[in-house]
Design a protein around this motif. Structure first.
Motif, PDB file in Angstrom:
ATOM      1  N   PRO A 116       0.832  -1.211   0.000  1.00  0.00           N
ATOM      2  CA  PRO A 116       0.000   0.000   0.000  1.00  0.00           C
ATOM      3  C   PRO A 116       0.856   1.247   0.000  1.00  0.00           C
ATOM      4  CG  PRO A 116       0.077  -0.942   2.197  1.00  0.00           C
ATOM      5  CD  PRO A 116       0.780  -1.918   1.299  1.00  0.00           C
ATOM      6  N   SER A 117       0.219   2.380  -0.205  1.00  0.00           N
ATOM      7  CA  SER A 117       0.941   3.649  -0.294  1.00  0.00           C
ATOM      8  C   SER A 117       1.573   4.056   1.026  1.00  0.00           C
ATOM      9  CB  SER A 117      -0.011   4.754  -0.771  1.00  0.00           C
ATOM     10  OG  SER A 117      -1.115   4.885   0.118  1.00  0.00           O
ATOM     11  N   SER A 118       1.189   3.423   2.134  1.00  0.00           N
ATOM     12  CA  SER A 118       1.780   3.754   3.433  1.00  0.00           C
ATOM     13  C   SER A 118       3.229   3.283   3.530  1.00  0.00           C
ATOM     14  CB  SER A 118       0.958   3.135   4.571  1.00  0.00           C
ATOM     15  OG  SER A 118       0.808   1.745   4.388  1.00  0.00           O
ATOM     16  N   VAL A 119       3.652   2.391   2.643  1.00  0.00           N
ATOM     17  CA  VAL A 119       5.043   1.939   2.615  1.00  0.00           C
ATOM     18  C   VAL A 119       5.826   2.870   1.698  1.00  0.00           C
ATOM     19  CG1 VAL A 119       6.611   0.046   2.076  1.00  0.00           C
ATOM     20  CG2 VAL A 119       4.325  -0.442   2.982  1.00  0.00           C
ATOM     21  N   THR A 120       6.900   3.465   2.224  1.00  0.00           N
ATOM     22  CA  THR A 120       7.644   4.467   1.461  1.00  0.00           C
ATOM     23  C   THR A 120       8.626   3.810   0.495  1.00  0.00           C
ATOM     24  OG1 THR A 120       9.479   4.646   3.045  1.00  0.00           O
ATOM     25  CG2 THR A 120       7.508   6.005   3.463  1.00  0.00           C
ATOM     26  N   GLN A 248      -4.215  -2.449   8.023  1.00  0.00           N
ATOM     27  CA  GLN A 248      -3.451  -1.426   7.323  1.00  0.00           C
ATOM     28  C   GLN A 248      -2.625  -1.977   6.174  1.00  0.00           C
ATOM     29  OE1 GLN A 248      -1.054   0.983   9.899  1.00  0.00           O
ATOM     30  NE2 GLN A 248      -0.152   2.158   8.234  1.00  0.00           N
ATOM     31  N   TYR A 249      -2.076  -3.180   6.329  1.00  0.00           N
ATOM     32  CA  TYR A 249      -1.070  -3.638   5.373  1.00  0.00           C
ATOM     33  C   TYR A 249      -1.508  -4.757   4.446  1.00  0.00           C
ATOM     34  CZ  TYR A 249       2.229  -0.790   7.991  1.00  0.00           C
ATOM     35  OH  TYR A 249       2.865   0.267   8.584  1.00  0.00           O
TER      36      TYR A 249
END
Length: 270
Positions: A116-120, A248-249
């Protein structure tokens, strides 16, 4: 002595990179809700080391090895008795995906397509770098590498960048075998102490600055305070029992077995 270990640079030490990154992320979420916030000057420390690792599975052992090889003293806290340590690694297949070092950009695209976009991007790049170095690290612990399985994209050949991930590899056997090599290496290094049947359950931190100074653990009914002079690494296993992280993931509608019943990220929270 090797590379020095400080609070600022211990995240950059080769083999411990991935585990340490997850640990630092967890520490950043500390709050002054009473779960460890303390007047640091008043804490009576029972043990101390440069680095304290909580959890003695694959990540915890790798973190301890990396820190010790860099010259740090290490205490590993493990809730299981000796002989039952190993965490998720001790009960899994023990493999890792192999990346084509001549095409790390493709491997980056392959991983990015699945998270997801939460992982940089920085986190993905760090993960890819660690994957590229995994075979060398495993061999340095005395293991003999198995053959790379011929499975482009690890059975997801249509994903972007799949050709940069030719398959998976293990240490010639299941995870329990790999952990035996990590355990032997960990406990052969000077400056490493493994404390079995000593689960860490609370961080000791400054409630204002959120700087973490150590861990409160339990030995039977007694509390022990373990000081980390340079950093705490949380290597607490998979997140399948943390519904918030599953939500979340993990991709929607993918069943995750939590206890006896499957759930999905979409239904993890009413």
């Amino acid at each position: 002595m090797g590379q020095s270990v400080t609070r600022r640079n211990f995240l950059k030490i080769g083999a411990i990179g991935t585990a340490a990154a997850f640990g630092s992320a967890a520490l950043s979420g500390c709050s002054s809700d009473g779960n460890g916030g303390a007047d640091i000057a008043s804490v009576k420390w029972d043990h101390e080391a440069d680095v304290v690792v909580v959890g003695y599975g694959g990540a915890g052992a790798s973190a301890a090895i990396g820190a010790a090889r860099a010259g740090a003293t290490v205490i590993v806290l493990e809730k299981a008795p000796e002989g039952e340590e190993g965490g998720n690694l001790g009960v899994c297949g023990g493999g890792w995906i192999v990346v084509d070092e001549s095409n790390l950009d493709g491997a980056f695209d392959f991983i990015k397509a699945q998270v997801p976009s939460s992982v940089t991007d920085e986190e993905i790049s760090g993960f890819i770098d660690e994957l590229a170095g995994t075979p060398e690290f495993v061999e340095s612990c005395g293991a003999t590498l198995g053959e790379v399985g011929n499975a482009p994209g690890c059975l997801y050949p249509n994903l972007v960048g799949a050709k940069a991930v030719p398959g998976s590899q293990n240490a010639g056997g299941p995870g329990k075998k790999l952990f035996s090599h990590l355990k032997e290496t960990t406990e052969s290094l000077s400056g490493v102490q493994v404390m079995y049947e000593t689960p860490g359950y609370k961080l000791v931190f400054d409630p204002t600055t959120k700087e973490v100074f150590g861990v409160v653990a339990k030995q039977g009914d007694a509390e022990v305070h373990v000081k980390a002079k340079r950093g705490v690494i949380l290597a607490l296993g998979g997140y399948e029992n943390n519904l918030e992280m599953v939500h979340q993931y993990c991709a929607p509608e993918v069943p995750i077995y939590h206890g006896e019943h499957p759930t999905t990220p979409a239904t993890a929270f009413p």
